[in-house]
Design a protein around this motif. Sequence first.
Motif, mmCIF file in Angstrom:
data_model
loop_
_atom_site.group_PDB
_atom_site.id
_atom_site.type_symbol
_atom_site.label_atom_id
_atom_site.label_comp_id
_atom_site.label_asym_id
_atom_site.label_seq_id
_atom_site.Cartn_x
_atom_site.Cartn_y
_atom_site.Cartn_z
ATOM 1 N N ALA A 44 43.569 39.930 0.497
ATOM 2 C CA ALA A 44 44.487 38.795 0.285
ATOM 3 C C ALA A 44 43.819 37.448 0.585
ATOM 4 C CB ALA A 44 45.721 38.968 1.179
ATOM 5 N N ARG A 45 42.571 37.473 1.047
ATOM 6 C CA ARG A 45 41.834 36.260 1.452
ATOM 7 C C ARG A 45 42.635 35.442 2.472
ATOM 8 N NH1 ARG A 45 37.449 36.013 -1.821
ATOM 9 N NH2 ARG A 45 37.613 37.227 -3.709
ATOM 10 N N LEU A 46 43.107 36.179 3.474
ATOM 11 C CA LEU A 46 43.831 35.555 4.590
ATOM 12 C C LEU A 46 43.051 35.835 5.874
ATOM 13 C CD1 LEU A 46 47.413 36.763 3.651
ATOM 14 C CD2 LEU A 46 46.750 34.351 3.923
ATOM 15 N N PRO A 47 43.197 34.967 6.913
ATOM 16 C CA PRO A 47 42.512 35.281 8.179
ATOM 17 C C PRO A 47 43.083 36.540 8.827
ATOM 18 C CG PRO A 47 43.603 33.121 8.271
ATOM 19 C CD PRO A 47 43.986 33.743 6.953
ATOM 20 N N PHE A 48 42.219 37.305 9.520
ATOM 21 C CA PHE A 48 42.675 38.434 10.335
ATOM 22 C C PHE A 48 42.716 37.959 11.780
ATOM 23 C CE2 PHE A 48 42.032 42.158 13.018
ATOM 24 C CZ PHE A 48 43.021 42.999 12.538
ATOM 25 N N ARG A 49 43.844 38.089 12.448
ATOM 26 C CA ARG A 49 43.970 37.646 13.847
ATOM 27 C C ARG A 49 44.501 38.801 14.696
ATOM 28 N NH1 ARG A 49 41.822 33.449 12.480
ATOM 29 N NH2 ARG A 49 42.760 31.471 11.924
ATOM 30 N N ARG A 50 44.389 38.632 16.035
ATOM 31 C CA ARG A 50 44.920 39.655 16.952
ATOM 32 C C ARG A 50 46.016 39.041 17.827
ATOM 33 N NH1 ARG A 50 40.694 42.721 20.250
ATOM 34 N NH2 ARG A 50 39.915 40.664 20.781
ATOM 35 N N PRO A 51 47.260 39.012 17.332
ATOM 36 C CA PRO A 51 48.346 38.418 18.130
ATOM 37 C C PRO A 51 48.688 39.267 19.359
ATOM 38 C CG PRO A 51 49.213 39.411 16.146
ATOM 39 C CD PRO A 51 47.728 39.506 16.037
ATOM 40 N N PHE A 52 48.238 40.513 19.360
ATOM 41 C CA PHE A 52 48.324 41.309 20.580
ATOM 42 C C PHE A 52 47.031 42.103 20.697
ATOM 43 C CE2 PHE A 52 49.709 43.581 17.091
ATOM 44 C CZ PHE A 52 51.050 43.407 16.805
ATOM 45 N N VAL A 53 46.555 42.248 21.914
ATOM 46 C CA VAL A 53 45.342 43.032 22.137
ATOM 47 C C VAL A 53 45.689 44.219 23.036
ATOM 48 C CG1 VAL A 53 43.676 41.177 21.807
ATOM 49 C CG2 VAL A 53 44.648 41.576 24.069
ATOM 50 N N LYS A 54 44.873 45.233 22.888
ATOM 51 C CA LYS A 54 45.114 46.437 23.677
ATOM 52 C C LYS A 54 44.332 46.339 24.988
ATOM 53 C CE LYS A 54 44.489 51.364 23.141
ATOM 54 N NZ LYS A 54 44.008 52.377 22.235
ATOM 55 N N TYR A 55 44.972 46.694 26.083
ATOM 56 C CA TYR A 55 44.274 46.670 27.371
ATOM 57 C C TYR A 55 43.457 47.956 27.496
ATOM 58 C CZ TYR A 55 42.994 45.799 32.074
ATOM 59 O OH TYR A 55 42.234 45.568 33.179
ATOM 60 N N THR A 56 42.232 47.904 26.953
ATOM 61 C CA THR A 56 41.414 49.118 26.845
ATOM 62 C C THR A 56 40.885 49.679 28.171
ATOM 63 O OG1 THR A 56 39.570 47.702 26.294
ATOM 64 C CG2 THR A 56 40.673 48.797 24.469
ATOM 65 N N PRO A 57 40.676 48.873 29.232
ATOM 66 C CA PRO A 57 40.097 49.487 30.435
ATOM 67 C C PRO A 57 40.894 50.666 30.986
ATOM 68 C CG PRO A 57 39.932 47.122 30.587
ATOM 69 C CD PRO A 57 40.760 47.418 29.365
ATOM 70 N N GLN B 78 52.919 63.601 24.704
ATOM 71 C CA GLN B 78 54.094 64.176 24.034
ATOM 72 C C GLN B 78 55.395 63.701 24.685
ATOM 73 O OE1 GLN B 78 54.184 66.676 21.499
ATOM 74 N NE2 GLN B 78 51.985 66.651 21.159
ATOM 75 N N ASN B 79 55.358 63.430 25.988
ATOM 76 C CA ASN B 79 56.580 63.035 26.691
ATOM 77 C C ASN B 79 57.040 61.646 26.220
ATOM 78 O OD1 ASN B 79 57.947 61.472 28.876
ATOM 79 N ND2 ASN B 79 57.954 63.493 29.829
ATOM 80 N N GLN B 80 58.300 61.575 25.735
ATOM 81 C CA GLN B 80 58.772 60.334 25.110
ATOM 82 C C GLN B 80 58.811 59.153 26.087
ATOM 83 O OE1 GLN B 80 59.366 60.041 21.692
ATOM 84 N NE2 GLN B 80 59.343 57.886 22.245
ATOM 85 N N ASP B 81 59.244 59.403 27.344
ATOM 86 C CA ASP B 81 59.318 58.302 28.312
ATOM 87 C C ASP B 81 57.933 57.725 28.578
ATOM 88 O OD1 ASP B 81 61.974 58.667 28.473
ATOM 89 O OD2 ASP B 81 61.922 59.855 30.322
ATOM 90 N N ILE B 82 56.942 58.639 28.710
ATOM 91 C CA ILE B 82 55.575 58.151 28.968
ATOM 92 C C ILE B 82 55.048 57.429 27.731
ATOM 93 C CG2 ILE B 82 53.232 58.828 29.632
ATOM 94 C CD1 ILE B 82 54.446 61.272 30.978
ATOM 95 N N ARG B 83 55.381 57.956 26.548
ATOM 96 C CA ARG B 83 54.954 57.297 25.307
ATOM 97 C C ARG B 83 55.476 55.865 25.247
ATOM 98 N NH1 ARG B 83 53.652 60.479 20.741
ATOM 99 N NH2 ARG B 83 54.631 58.955 19.388
ATOM 100 N N ASP B 84 56.759 55.698 25.579
ATOM 101 C CA ASP B 84 57.359 54.360 25.518
ATOM 102 C C ASP B 84 56.681 53.424 26.514
ATOM 103 O OD1 ASP B 84 59.025 55.286 23.592
ATOM 104 O OD2 ASP B 84 60.763 55.562 24.909
ATOM 105 N N LEU B 85 56.425 53.948 27.713
ATOM 106 C CA LEU B 85 55.787 53.130 28.743
ATOM 107 C C LEU B 85 54.380 52.710 28.302
ATOM 108 C CD1 LEU B 85 55.990 52.051 31.703
ATOM 109 C CD2 LEU B 85 54.722 54.098 32.355
ATOM 110 N N VAL B 86 53.625 53.701 27.789
ATOM 111 C CA VAL B 86 52.259 53.412 27.354
ATOM 112 C C VAL B 86 52.275 52.378 26.236
ATOM 113 C CG1 VAL B 86 50.231 54.408 26.187
ATOM 114 C CG2 VAL B 86 51.331 55.659 28.030
ATOM 115 N N ALA B 87 53.196 52.580 25.288
ATOM 116 C CA ALA B 87 53.261 51.666 24.147
ATOM 117 C C ALA B 87 53.516 50.231 24.608
ATOM 118 C CB ALA B 87 54.364 52.115 23.194
ATOM 119 N N ARG B 88 54.378 50.078 25.609
ATOM 120 C CA ARG B 88 54.716 48.740 26.075
ATOM 121 C C ARG B 88 53.585 48.128 26.891
ATOM 122 N NH1 ARG B 88 59.293 45.771 26.287
ATOM 123 N NH2 ARG B 88 59.248 44.089 27.811
ATOM 124 N N MET B 89 52.985 48.932 27.761
ATOM 125 C CA MET B 89 51.996 48.394 28.693
ATOM 126 C C MET B 89 50.658 48.104 28.033
ATOM 127 S SD MET B 89 53.257 47.813 31.486
ATOM 128 C CE MET B 89 55.026 47.765 31.478
#
Length: 477
Positions: free
Chosen positions: A292-305, A314-325
């Motif tokens: 699309a010839r548009l800039p690629f940006r990272r409005p959110f980054v993953k905390y990789t450490p 597999q546990n949904q509660d842990i999945r939700d927590l991980v996804a948010r954090m």
Amino acid sequence: MGGFFGAAGKQDVIADLYYGVDYHSHLGTKRGGVAVVRPDGFARAIHNIENAQFRTKFDAEIPRLRADKGIGVISDTDDQPMLIKSHLGEYALVTVGVIKNADELVSSALRNRKIHFAEMSQGGINPTELAAALIDQGDTFEEGIAALQDSIEGSCSLLLLTKGGIYAARDRYGRTPVILGRKDGVWSITQETCAFPNLGFEYVRDLGPGEIVFLTADGPETRRTPGPVDQICAFLWVYYGYPASSYEGINVEWSRNCCGAALARRHPADVDFVAGIPDSGVGHGIGYAAEARLPFRRPFVKYTPTWARSFMPQNQDIRDLVARMKLVPIRELIQGRKFLFCEDSIVRGTQLKDTIQRLYDFGAREIHMRPACPPLVYGCKFLNFSISRSEMDLAARRAIREIEGETPVDLAPYSDPTSEPYAAMEERIRQRLNLTTLKYQHLNDLVEAIGRPKNTMCTYCWDGAEVKSPPLPFPRG
Ligand code: SF4
């Protein structure tokens, strides 16, 4: 899911095995295991990797596990490798896949033969133990593995370590990859070719569907030739394969870039920039932005450490927590902007809804979304990973239920992007997620972006298409 790696060499292969298995860590979160064999017998280590990475748990094991051949696994379910003593001899076994008719096979085995199974804590049978019991029905390992492949519903790729060498078998429809590599004095077998470059292995070839090879330091010997039906999982390229890996010669990152480019051509948008949800959405987003010839940006980054692995628990509660954090938003890039992001897929949509709301909370003006694959209408019944847990929880099925009510309906129109029901479903999902626009990838564009003929890939979760193989004759090697 899970993933395995094996090596057979003329000298000690423990370093190859250790790092080779580690390169499958994105495929599982529960157990890591390694088994080796020496003239004096087998040695094995299995560790819980739910709260620690494979390498940290196995560092101390290396001196104990030195050998010239071995296998290892990252598993999302049971403890592996299993060490078995049977009429075929002693062996170690790792499996990847799912045995859907496990209850039936267990009942039939218990009825017909005087055997027993050790129960897992959840009350189920360890599928690798069941696989071993089915293999032991054969008069040879080849016969037993073939019998296993022919009797299960689902899929099962495996490595079986004996004192003489390693049997490697790809599942009957080739849904999961099994790939041979070589370097001076060592042969390896992997599910992820990202294990090869840094360990010095060269790619040799992918095993065919249902193929069985016997691998030693001298190379592979085919013991059962491949079957005629190839149904490699297309979701490998979309979501769970590693970007640096290739299956059937097609690189994951490249195909994601092509997926994003196809989305840009089919579904353009007037936005300030393009983003991708880490990890797998990034390759798709880069492809969209370039086309699309548009800039690629990272409005959110993953905390990789600390949130390094992309495969979710597999546990949904842990999945939700991980996804948010793990995703940290950057206000300076979000506030007042209209942007588009790519994501591999929409499964249930619950985490995504939360992520989108957070972007609005940080001042986003417009949020457009382009999933890299079509709506998931059917739950996977061939592999053991999270989207297969409950079909009715899928965002598409929920929208269909809202439109049609509880009565079962013909789902075919919901896989056709030109139909009215499809448009209604897409609009429901857009509203629920509170997106400015939502446009899914069309299946023919996805197939073209991956670059394999549609009839050589499994696309069941999008269109319900299922190809059956005629029984494979044996022996075929
Ligand atoms: S149903 Fe979907 S996830 Fe399962 S094997 Fe087929 S393409 Fe892959």
